[in-house]
Every structure is written in structure tokens, then in C-alpha cells.
Design an enzyme around this catalytic site. Structure first.
Site, PDB file in Angstrom:
ATOM      1  N   ARG A 187      -6.177  -5.158  29.326  1.00 47.60           N
ATOM      2  CA  ARG A 187      -5.450  -4.598  28.191  1.00 47.60           C
ATOM      3  C   ARG A 187      -4.018  -5.115  28.211  1.00 47.60           C
ATOM      4  NH1 ARG A 187      -6.235  -0.536  31.888  1.00 47.60           N
ATOM      5  NH2 ARG A 187      -4.453   0.785  32.487  1.00 47.60           N
ATOM      6  N   GLU A 209       1.820  15.061  11.129  1.00 45.55           N
ATOM      7  CA  GLU A 209       0.599  15.816  11.424  1.00 45.55           C
ATOM      8  C   GLU A 209      -0.560  14.836  11.547  1.00 45.55           C
ATOM      9  OE1 GLU A 209      -2.405  19.202   9.517  1.00 45.55           O
ATOM     10  OE2 GLU A 209      -0.531  18.728   8.501  1.00 45.55           O
ATOM     11  N   HIS A 215      -2.828   1.344   6.776  1.00 41.29           N
ATOM     12  CA  HIS A 215      -3.058   1.336   5.330  1.00 41.29           C
ATOM     13  C   HIS A 215      -2.819   2.748   4.807  1.00 41.29           C
ATOM     14  CE1 HIS A 215      -4.437   0.273   1.424  1.00 41.29           C
ATOM     15  NE2 HIS A 215      -5.524   1.024   1.479  1.00 41.29           N
ATOM     16  N   ASP A 232      -7.341   5.890  -3.373  1.00 41.94           N
ATOM     17  CA  ASP A 232      -6.595   4.723  -2.899  1.00 41.94           C
ATOM     18  C   ASP A 232      -6.080   3.926  -4.091  1.00 41.94           C
ATOM     19  OD1 ASP A 232      -5.524   2.540  -1.648  1.00 41.94           O
ATOM     20  OD2 ASP A 232      -7.205   2.239  -0.280  1.00 41.94           O
ATOM     21  N   ASN A 236     -14.059   3.760  10.136  1.00 39.92           N
ATOM     22  CA  ASN A 236     -15.170   3.749  11.100  1.00 39.92           C
ATOM     23  C   ASN A 236     -15.773   2.382  11.403  1.00 39.92           C
ATOM     24  OD1 ASN A 236     -15.757   6.532  11.941  1.00 39.92           O
ATOM     25  ND2 ASN A 236     -16.096   6.896   9.759  1.00 39.92           N
ATOM     26  N   ARG A 270      -0.085  -4.452  27.940  1.00 41.97           N
ATOM     27  CA  ARG A 270       0.926  -3.414  28.127  1.00 41.97           C
ATOM     28  C   ARG A 270       2.292  -3.951  27.707  1.00 41.97           C
ATOM     29  NH1 ARG A 270      -0.205  -0.122  33.788  1.00 41.97           N
ATOM     30  NH2 ARG A 270      -1.894   1.199  32.986  1.00 41.97           N
ATOM     31  N   TYR A 284       5.672  -3.149  17.661  1.00 40.45           N
ATOM     32  CA  TYR A 284       6.668  -2.880  16.619  1.00 40.45           C
ATOM     33  C   TYR A 284       8.063  -2.978  17.223  1.00 40.45           C
ATOM     34  CZ  TYR A 284       9.397  -0.452  13.070  1.00 40.45           C
ATOM     35  OH  TYR A 284      10.343  -0.141  12.123  1.00 40.45           O
ATOM     36  N   CYS A 315       0.798  -1.235   0.000  1.00 39.29           N
ATOM     37  CA  CYS A 315       0.000   0.000   0.000  1.00 39.29           C
ATOM     38  C   CYS A 315       0.824   1.275   0.000  1.00 39.29           C
ATOM     39  CB  CYS A 315      -0.997  -0.015   1.158  1.00 39.29           C
ATOM     40  SG  CYS A 315      -0.257   0.160   2.803  1.00 39.29           S
TER      41      CYS A 315
END
Length: 644
Positions: A433, A394, A292, A315, A355, A435, A540, A234
């Protein structure tokens, strides 16, 4: 009777026009101008001079395979006394003996393309024809009447003229800036330039992660007789599209959407089914991509209602067919924000990318499905592009979405018929969650943690399953590289627990993809209440730093030396190491330097390469490092080139 007017030569004034039209880098032996703005032309006659009372000069400009005045691809116009707005005109600006200085003007809506310009000179009943030359006509974001007009000079420089930038990758919790050389000098049209591949098997081509700029891709495409270059994903599709669109004069930027949904059936839902061990049951093409990339281009939309001009999402990655062709957009970013899914083109698909709702189902032994109560993933986060005039990210999420929970957001969901987002979420007393440690670098062992809260006044007896698997950026899972199964986890009232999972380099080293991503998933099962909580996080692994030094005084047409170095962070040697350098204004050709085998653990390796900068200004030198175990390590250095 006056003798015929004979043209000796036509000077296309490449230097002056290149300066006036911001096309100096494109005007290497050819005329490139922007529509809606006059350009200079000097005619040199032989024998005698032009006389307005005797001679008639008529110009012809044609483009395309079948020029016609109806299509706007053919124009005939005579010398005028003044410029006529919105029309092809030619005006005499000066005459010195047999030298005639002209200004030609083009309409701000003229078709862009390669034009042939010719002249018919007639004296009385006799006449002669001359081909004056060819010129390329581009869009003009400096012209208020052009459909791509931008009123900020700083933005025009960033989105039309800038040849370097950044593309954002990594994960939503660790965004990584990747330098890219757009290099829109002398590039070609984009017609099937790249072939996409996502299966990590690139032996008959080049890995998408290897590329550091568009120039090499377009050059390979041209020299191969316009055969598609292998391979792109992409961000490569988006970067090459950005280069081509900027080259045409359309203000364009590359955008990254983190946690991007691929919703094929347009129901705005991404559904996953897991077994009771937290393993995905049904690999589906509908999934969440870690990130993406697409592009946004600035333009008016006279085909749509007012207010939908401005940034349009396009796209270029082949995902879904639109009206029979793999394409997506242009669609106004504003229409996505408003939930106006009937807007042309492909609004529903882009709306889902930012969304869609995620629903996780746990399949029971009897085949029935139970919904996870933990909201593990939010689609459409940290939508990113490079800042104007600065090497910083940004965040433009607010252009695509209203603030979460706001009345405007609910109205957009209602308009888009996004019913699932309008239902109230179930709240339970348990929450979980994932961590992570402070920083996780390639080659290291590290811990991740399942962080569990019991917000109730009762004790809960649960089973916790933790899995770590390598993952590609588009959500495809690889082998397991860490696991833990706690059968009897007791959660006291109003308590917090942190359960570690150790992930070892020896487990992930062979199966990590070039995306450097590991997905950690936790499933908390409270059997007595038939309650399931699913939480996940993408991690990552940071590559080592490439250090770049510039040796010598950075001046135009003066030799420089660039030194790139990297230290092997692994506990094993590296083989097949090479550095690749590229940079508009610093090196016209991509330079590849191989490093002798092996590079031992902890060893620093250095290469040097000669550079000859051709262009004054601020440039980026982009470097890529490849080896058998460390792949697609990127670095860059800004270099300010002064005049000679």
C-alpha cells in the site's frame, strides 16, 4: 338596487405572509407562499362595504401557458364559511367597514408556479372583475399532506431555508470542506444554467474552481438572456441544483461520493489495463472519479412501492443520457442500498457509482493479460454531506450500502446480479500500500512510501516501479512528477519494507490542476511467479489558510469591515492575485479586490472590504483567492448579525 361593489386595492400582506410561510427573504415586493397553508389577503372597497347577503365574490387562480382545471392549473372558488381540506378556499376572517380580511388556502398538491389571482364581484345580475395580483406558490415541507413534508424543524431549516453550506472535495484520505453560498433569495428556474468542461482549458469562461456560490452563476445566466454560464463541474452543477430545489421548497442537500465509478456499460466493472511498467495502456471513459457530487431531495414516491419515500438521489451533472436526455434520477437511496436496480429512475447507474468493482490488468509482452492480485481501490467511500445545524461533515455511506461483508450486503449484491462482488478474492502472501507523510502542503517537497509486506516464509525477488502523476478529480492523468524503478528488490520472509519516493515542487508546480491532486501508483512485479501487485493513492496538497477578521459591531444595516489575509507559501512570487468575497446577508453583490503585483515568497497580503448586512442571523462570509500559481484557495468566517 345596491350599487356595484368596487375594489380600491388589494393588500397581499407581504410581511405577515412572508413570516408565516418562511419566505420573508423571497417576499421582496412580491408574494411567495407555500402550498397547503392559508395566506392572508386584505380587500379595500370604495363607495360601499361588502355585504354577504347581497354580494357574491368568486376568485380565480391560474398558472402556466394553458390553464385548465383538469391539470390543476386553474381554480375557481367562492367565499366559504370554513376552510375545506385539500381544496382552494377563501374565508372571511374579519371585516372593518369597507375593509375585508380574508384567508386563502391552496391544496397541498397544487402545481407550484407563478399564479395570477383575480376576483369577480357580482351584485344581482351585474358584476365586475379585478386582478388582485400575482403570487408564487412553492412546495411546503411544513405541511404533512405535501409530498415533501419533513417532520423535523431543524432539518427543514437546514435543507430548505439555509443559504450557506459546505461541499466536500479532496480525496478519501483527506476530505476538504469547501464553503458555498447557496443564496436561494430571488433565484430563477434552472434551465440549462451551466456548461460543463473538464479539460482544464477555461480561458473563454470561468474555471469551475473559482465559484464560491450559486448567486453569481444565476445572476450571470439571467443577465446574459439565459445563456449557459461557462463553466461547471459536478459540485457546481450539484450546488446550483440545490439552490434551485431549495428555492422551490424541496428539502435538498449536496452529497459527495469518494472513489465514484463511472460505469457506462452497466456491467458493474471498471477495468484498467496497464503495461508492465505500470503505465495505463488504454485511456477509457469508464473510470473512477476521485469524488463525484450529486444532490438528494426529500419526497414521497407514490409511483413506487412503500418504503421508497424519503431521500432521492438526483445527479444534475451531464454524464449519461436517460431516455434520450442528460439526466439521472430521482431514485430512492433505499433502493440503491437494497440492490433493487429496476427502480425508477436510473438505479443501475447510481448503484454502480457506489458499488462497482475495480479490476486491474497487466498486459504482457505477448499481449496476454494478467490480473493484479492487490485490491487497490474500493468504490463508494466516505459518502458525505453537511451535518444538520453544524459546520461538520456527516458520513451517510450507511444510507447507500450495508456494512462490508455483512449478509445484507451479499443479498443486495445478489439482487443486483453483482456477481463479481460475490466471488472470493485471491489472497497472496505479498501486500503493498502507499503511505504518505503527515501533511503535504502546496509548494512543499515531500516523501511518499511504498509499504510492502511479505507474509510468507519464503524470500521473494521483485521489481518495484513507483510513479507520481498529477491528476484531475475525475481521474484524468497529467504529466509525471516523480518516478523510481528498483530492479532487484529482495523481500525477506515475514518482513516489512518501506520504499520512499521524493516528490518535488519544481516537478509538479507547472502541471498540477486546480484539484490539487497527485496520484501515486506502485507496481510490484514478481517475475518468477508471474505475480503483479498494483497499489495507488491520491494525494491532496493543502492550500494555505485564508484568515478572515470582522472589524466593527455586527448589526443589521450597520457598516462592517471584513479583512482577508493570506501568506504566500511558495518559494516564488505570485502574480495576478485577487480576493473574491460573497455572503448572503452580508454582501448582496460579489466583491472582487485585486492585489498589486508581485506578492513575494513568504509575504502576507491583506485586503479590506466594506459590508452592509441586511439580514439578522448567522451568516457565512465566503472568500476565494486566485493567482497565477495558487488557485481556488477557499476560506470562510461565520458572522452573527444582531438586530439594529
Amino acid at each position: 338596487m345596491a350599487e356595484d361593489l368596487v375594489l380600491e386595492k388589494c393588500d397581499l400582506e407581504l410581511e405577515a405572509n412572508g413570516r408565516d410561510h418562511h419566505t420573508a427573504g423571497l417576499c421582496q415586493g412580491r408574494l411567495v407562499v407555500r402550498r397547503g397553508q392559508p395566506f392572508w389577503l386584505t380587500l379595500h372597497f370604495t363607495g360601499r362595504s361588502y355585504e354577504s347577503s347581497v354580494d357574491s365574490l368568486t376568485f380565480s387562480a391560474v398558472t402556466g401557458p394553458d390553464p385548465s382545471e383538469e391539470a390543476g392549473t386553474k381554480a375557481r372558488f367562492s367565499l366559504s364559511s370554513a376552510v375545506e381540506e385539500g381544496a382552494w378556499t377563501a374565508v372571511v376572517m374579519d371585516q372593518q367597514d369597507s375593509v375585508l380580511s380574508l384567508q386563502l388556502s391552496t391544496p397541498p398538491n397544487a402545481p407550484v408556479g407563478l399564479y395570477r389571482l383575480s376576483l369577480e364581484a357580482s351584485t344581482g345580475y351585474q358584476g365586475s372583475s379585478f386582478v388582485l395580483g400575482h403570487f408564487t406558490l412553492l412546495f411546503n415541507s411544513w405541511c404533512p399532506a405535501d409530498a415533501v413534508y419533513l417532520d423535523s424543524d431543524e432539518e427543514r431549516r437546514e435543507y430548505v431555508l439555509s443559504q450557506q453550506g459546505f461541499i466536500y472535495q479532496g480525496s478519501v484520505k483527506f476530505i476538504k470542506s469547501i464553503p458555498w453560498n447557496f443564496g436561494q433569495v430571488n433565484c430563477n428556474d434552472d434551465q440549462g444554467v451551466l456548461l460543463g468542461r473538464w479539460d482544464n482549458n477555461y480561458k473563454d469562461g470561468i474555471s469551475p474552481m473559482f465559484w464560491i456560490g450559486s448567486v453569481d452563476i444565476l445572476r450571470r445566466w439571467k443577465t446574459s438572456g439565459c445563456q449557459r454560464v461557462k463553466y461547471g463541474q459536478c459540485w457546481v452543477f450539484a450546488a446550483v441544483a440545490c439552490t434551485v430545489l431549495r428555492c422551490l421548497g424541496i428539502p435538498t442537500r449536496v452529497v459527495t461520493n469518494f472513489n465514484s465509478a463511472h460505469d457506462q456499460n452497466s456491467n458493474l466493472l471498471i477495468e484498467y489495463v496497464y503495461n508492465k511498467f505500470g503505465e495505463i495502456q488504454k485511456e477509457k471513459s469508464e473510470m473512477i472519479w476521485n469524488y463525484h457530487c450529486w444532490v438528494e431531495s426529500w419526497m414521497s414516491r407514490p409511483d413506487l412501492q412503500p418504503g421508497y419515500e424519503g431521500w432521492q438521489a438526483l445527479d444534475p451533472t451531464p454524464q449519461e443520457k436517460s431516455e434520450g436526455t442528460y439526466c439521472c434520477g430521482p431514485v430512492p437511496v433505499r433502493a440503491i442500498k437494497e440492490g433493487d436496480l429496476s427502480t425508477k429512475y436510473d438505479a443501475a447507474f447510481v448503484f454502480a457509482e457506489v458499488n462497482a468493482d475495480v479490476v486491474n490488468w497487466i498486459q504482457q509482452d505477448d499481449g496476454s493479460l494478467c490480473k493484479s492480485t492487490n485490491n487497490s481501490q474500493t468504490v463508494g467511500m466516505k459518502i458525505s454531506t453537511k451535518s444538520v445545524g453544524r459546520d461538520e461533515r456527516e458520513d451517510i455511506t450507511h444510507n447507500y450500502k450495508y456494512p462490508e461483508g455483512s449478509p445484507e450486503e451479499r443479498e443486495a449484491f445478489r439482487k443486483a446480479n453483482h456477481l463479481n462482488k460475490l466471488t472470493e478474492k485471491e489472497e497472496t502472501g505479498l501486500a503493498m500500500r502507499i503511505r504518505v507523510s503527515e501533511s503535504m502542503s502546496m509548494g512543499s517537497d515531500f516523501d511518499v512510501f511504498a509499504y510492502i509486506n511479505n507474509n510468507t516464509s519464503e524470500s521473494h525477488s521483485c521489481r518495484l516501479l513507483l510513479h507520481a502523476r498529477t491528476v484531475s478529480y475525475n481521474g484524468i492523468l497529467g504529466p509525471e512528477c516523480g518516478t523510481k524503478d528498483l530492479l532487484n528488490l529482495s523481500l525477506e520472509p515475514f518482513s516489512e519494507k518501506s520504499i520512499p519516493l521524493r516528490i518535488l515542487y519544481e516537478k509538479y508546480c507547472e502541471c498540477l490542476t486546480e484539484s490539487n491532486l497527485i496520484k501515486v501508483r506502485g507496481l510490484l512485479v514478481e517475475q518468477a511467479a508471474n505475480n503483479y501487485l498494483l497499489a495507488e493513492r491520491d494525494i491532496y496538497l493543502e492550500n494555505p489558510e485564508i484568515k478572515i477578521r470582522i472589524l466593527g459591531e455586527p448589526k443589521q444595516n450597520r457598516k462592517l469591515v471584513a479583512e482577508a489575509s493570506l501568506r504566500n507559501p511558495l518559494t516564488v512570487p505570485l502574480l495576478g492575485c485577487s480576493f473574491t468575497m460573497e455572503g448572503a446577508g452580508l454582501t448582496e453583490e460579489q466583491k472582487v479586490m485585486d492585489v498589486p503585483d508581485p506578492v513575494e515568497a513568504g509575504e502576507e497580503v491583506k485586503v479590506r472590504v466594506d459590508l452592509l448586512p441586511r439580514h439578522v442571523g448567522r451568516h457565512k462570509l465566503v472568500v476565494n483567492f486566485e493567482s497565477d500559481k495558487l488557485k481556488a484557495v477557499k476560506g470562510f468566517r461565520n458572522v452573527l448579525i444582531g438586530p439594529a
